[in-house]
Design a protein around this motif. Structure first.
Motif, PDB file in Angstrom:
ATOM      1  N   ALA A 199       0.794  -1.070  -0.240  1.00 22.23           N
ATOM      2  CA  ALA A 199       0.239   0.365  -0.081  1.00 22.23           C
ATOM      3  C   ALA A 199       0.683   1.580  -0.295  1.00 22.23           C
ATOM      4  O   ALA A 199       0.113   1.803  -0.319  1.00 22.23           O
ATOM      5  N   ILE A 200       2.248   0.973   0.487  1.00 19.61           N
ATOM      6  CA  ILE A 200       2.614   2.310   0.425  1.00 19.61           C
ATOM      7  C   ILE A 200       3.729   2.392   0.128  1.00 19.61           C
ATOM      8  O   ILE A 200       2.991   3.837  -0.998  1.00 19.61           O
ATOM      9  N   ILE A 280      -4.339   5.643   2.665  1.00 19.36           N
ATOM     10  CA  ILE A 280      -2.858   6.402   3.061  1.00 19.36           C
ATOM     11  C   ILE A 280      -3.265   7.739   1.800  1.00 19.36           C
ATOM     12  O   ILE A 280      -3.041   8.746   2.160  1.00 19.36           O
ATOM     13  N   ASN A 281      -3.823   7.452   0.653  1.00 23.15           N
ATOM     14  CA  ASN A 281      -4.654   7.740   0.168  1.00 23.15           C
ATOM     15  C   ASN A 281      -5.855   9.340   0.138  1.00 23.15           C
ATOM     16  O   ASN A 281      -5.378  10.073  -0.654  1.00 23.15           O
ATOM     17  N   SER A 282      -6.554   9.108   1.564  1.00 22.66           N
ATOM     18  CA  SER A 282      -6.990  10.195   1.893  1.00 22.66           C
ATOM     19  C   SER A 282      -6.741  11.285   2.478  1.00 22.66           C
ATOM     20  O   SER A 282      -7.097  11.974   3.073  1.00 22.66           O
ATOM     21  N   ILE A 283      -5.878  10.864   3.122  1.00 26.42           N
ATOM     22  CA  ILE A 283      -4.631  11.741   4.264  1.00 26.42           C
ATOM     23  C   ILE A 283      -4.644  12.710   2.920  1.00 26.42           C
ATOM     24  O   ILE A 283      -4.347  13.127   1.990  1.00 26.42           O
ATOM     25  N   VAL A 305       4.717  10.977   9.432  1.00 26.36           N
ATOM     26  CA  VAL A 305       3.534  11.708   9.291  1.00 26.36           C
ATOM     27  C   VAL A 305       2.389  10.918   8.825  1.00 26.36           C
ATOM     28  O   VAL A 305       1.211  10.946   9.078  1.00 26.36           O
ATOM     29  N   ILE A 306       2.825   9.872   7.686  1.00 25.78           N
ATOM     30  CA  ILE A 306       1.854   9.509   7.120  1.00 25.78           C
ATOM     31  C   ILE A 306       1.344   7.517   7.929  1.00 25.78           C
ATOM     32  O   ILE A 306       0.142   8.392   8.083  1.00 25.78           O
ATOM     33  N   LEU A 307       2.219   7.049   7.979  1.00 27.78           N
ATOM     34  CA  LEU A 307       1.688   5.832   8.891  1.00 27.78           C
ATOM     35  C   LEU A 307       0.901   7.015  10.233  1.00 27.78           C
ATOM     36  O   LEU A 307      -0.242   5.640  10.821  1.00 27.78           O
ATOM     37  N   PRO A 308       1.340   7.642  10.842  1.00 25.75           N
ATOM     38  CA  PRO A 308       0.636   8.110  12.120  1.00 25.75           C
ATOM     39  C   PRO A 308      -0.319   8.190  11.849  1.00 25.75           C
ATOM     40  O   PRO A 308      -1.328   7.375  12.959  1.00 25.75           O
ATOM     41  N   ALA A 309      -0.596   9.357  10.566  1.00 28.60           N
ATOM     42  CA  ALA A 309      -2.545   9.414  10.800  1.00 28.60           C
ATOM     43  C   ALA A 309      -3.174   8.523   9.939  1.00 28.60           C
ATOM     44  O   ALA A 309      -4.301   8.621  10.182  1.00 28.60           O
ATOM     45  N   ALA A 310      -2.346   7.136   9.105  1.00 26.03           N
ATOM     46  CA  ALA A 310      -3.568   6.519   8.778  1.00 26.03           C
ATOM     47  C   ALA A 310      -3.435   4.602   9.296  1.00 26.03           C
ATOM     48  O   ALA A 310      -3.705   4.055   9.162  1.00 26.03           O
TER      49      ALA A 310
END
Length: 405
Positions: A199-200, A280-283, A305-310
């Motif tokens: 996914a990443i 991830i795309n919705s961030i 940033v990305i992984l904590p938000a997702a």
């Protein structure tokens, strides 16, 4: 059904035509002509379909079995009466829009209640049969017992009738749940890293062309039947694991639990990958741009940033995969066998709860025998485990959820 649809079409045209005629004569109507057209359709459809569904339920339950022609004629008669009343009610002061809104709201509520009542019925059907089992077998023995040997039916079905001992019936579920959790842990250890990294890659590194190829190929895995995965585990993966174990001097069974766990993880990869990719795309892109403005690299942005938000979405995907693995049966049957075995060694043969449920319900014993009723007890405990996982998922998602403006 065609007759009722035709009657509804006639009612719609008459109702709309009556409203248009009134508006053409200078009368101010409360709602739009189409809404006045649907108003008699609702008056026609609800009694007709309600009577037909009621007769169907009575026929299924064995209370009464009327002829289909009688049901059709009475339904059409009820629809015609409702249509007549609906057409007579069309007047300038009629609030057709409000009436339709209330009807739709009740229909949506009914759909939600059907789902709720279905869930309650499933739970009660399992619970009542499990209570019959627990009248004959101690709950403590079932929950803490380490020997599962309900009788000779399972062993004979597995071609091991020579292992049957007279008068031995033990209902300790620990080996079954140990196998279930073992195969689930192996599956998630395989699916989570591969699915999350996929996914990443697709959301952060892949070009549109690469994403357009990789995402459909990954999602193809979700459409493969589980019996095909079972063949793959038994014919391809198991011999490879046995050969690798022999190379390192280990003894591996051809019915080991490691093989179905790995293949089950491959099957779950699309669930993890697709859900994580969507999260991830919705961030918001502003978070990435803000991180870049502070001097972070691409990989640091993903990690910090990305992984904590997702994380809430990743947790949901993980627990969805766990629930999928807990309920899988065919792969374990074909690759791991049916022997309850309490061990920590994944190279030995084990079985799971769902496999035991299948064998207990497909045997030749009476339905009220403890061997058969044990399936409902296992199903009740498995349902409780999945319910706790869902509650844990809800708590974790709310705990880590962040809102972005």
């Amino acid at each position: 059904m065609a007759a009722i649809a035709g009657l509804g079409l006639i009612g719609f045209r008459w109702g709309r035509g009556k409203a248009l005629a009134a508006m053409a004569s200078g009368i101010s109507m409360h709602s739009r002509p189409q809404q006045y057209g649907w108003y008699p359709v609702v008056w026609m459809g609800l009694p007709a379909l309600g009577f037909a569904l009621g007769m169907a339920l009575l026929s299924v339950t064995g209370v009464i079995a009327p002829a289909n022609e009688v049901v059709l004629m009475v339904s059409l008669a009820a629809g015609a009466v409702g249509l007549s009343l609906g057409l007579r009610a069309i007047r300038p002061e009629l609030r057709a829009r409000n009436a339709l809104d209330r009807t739709i709201r009740w229909l949506l509520l009914s759909a939600a209640l059907i789902s709720i009542f279905t869930t309650i019925a499933i739970v009660l059907s399992i619970l009542f049969e499990a209570m019959r089992f627990f009248r004959e077998v101690s709950v403590w023995e079932f929950v803490t017992g380490t020997v599962w040997s309900p009788g000779d039916t399972f062993l004979e079905a597995a071609g091991r009738g020579d292992e049957v001992s007279e008068g031995s019936s033990f209902f300790g579920s620990v080996p079954l749940f140990a196998g279930t959790f073992m195969v689930t842990g192996i599956a998630m250890a395989t699916a989570l890293p591969i699915g999350l990294l996929s996914a990443i890659f697709m959301s952060e590194y892949a070009t549109p062309r690469q994403r357009g190829i990789a995402k459909p190929v990954l999602e193809i895995l979700a459409g493969i039947p589980t019996v095909v995965y079972g063949f793959f585990a038994a014919i391809t993966v198991t011999p490879i694991i046995v050969d690798i174990a022999e190379f390192f001097g280990l003894d591996a069974s051809y019915s080991n639990i490691l093989s179905p766990g790995i293949v089950m993880g491959i099957m779950i990869i699309p669930f993890i990958s697709s859900l994580s990719d969507d999260v991830i795309n919705s961030i918001p892109q502003s978070l990435r741009e803000g991180a870049y403005a502070l001097g972070t690299t691409h990989s640091e942005t993903i990690k910090k940033v990305i992984l904590p938000a997702a994380l809430p979405g990743v947790i949901s995907a993980f627990l969805l995969g766990v629930s999928r693995a807990l309920g899988e049966t065919m792969i374990v049957v074909m690759a791991a066998g049916v022997r309850p075995n309490l061990t920590w060694n994944p190279l030995e043969d084990m079985t799971t709860v769902t496999v035991s449920i299948v064998y207990s319900l497909t045997g030749d014993l009476a339905f009220d025998s403890p061997q058969t009723l044990s399936a409902f007890a296992l199903g009740l405990v498995l349902f409780t485990v999945t319910l706790m996982l869902n509650l844990l998922s809800t708590y974790l998602v709310r705990r880590f959820k962040q809102k972005y403006d």
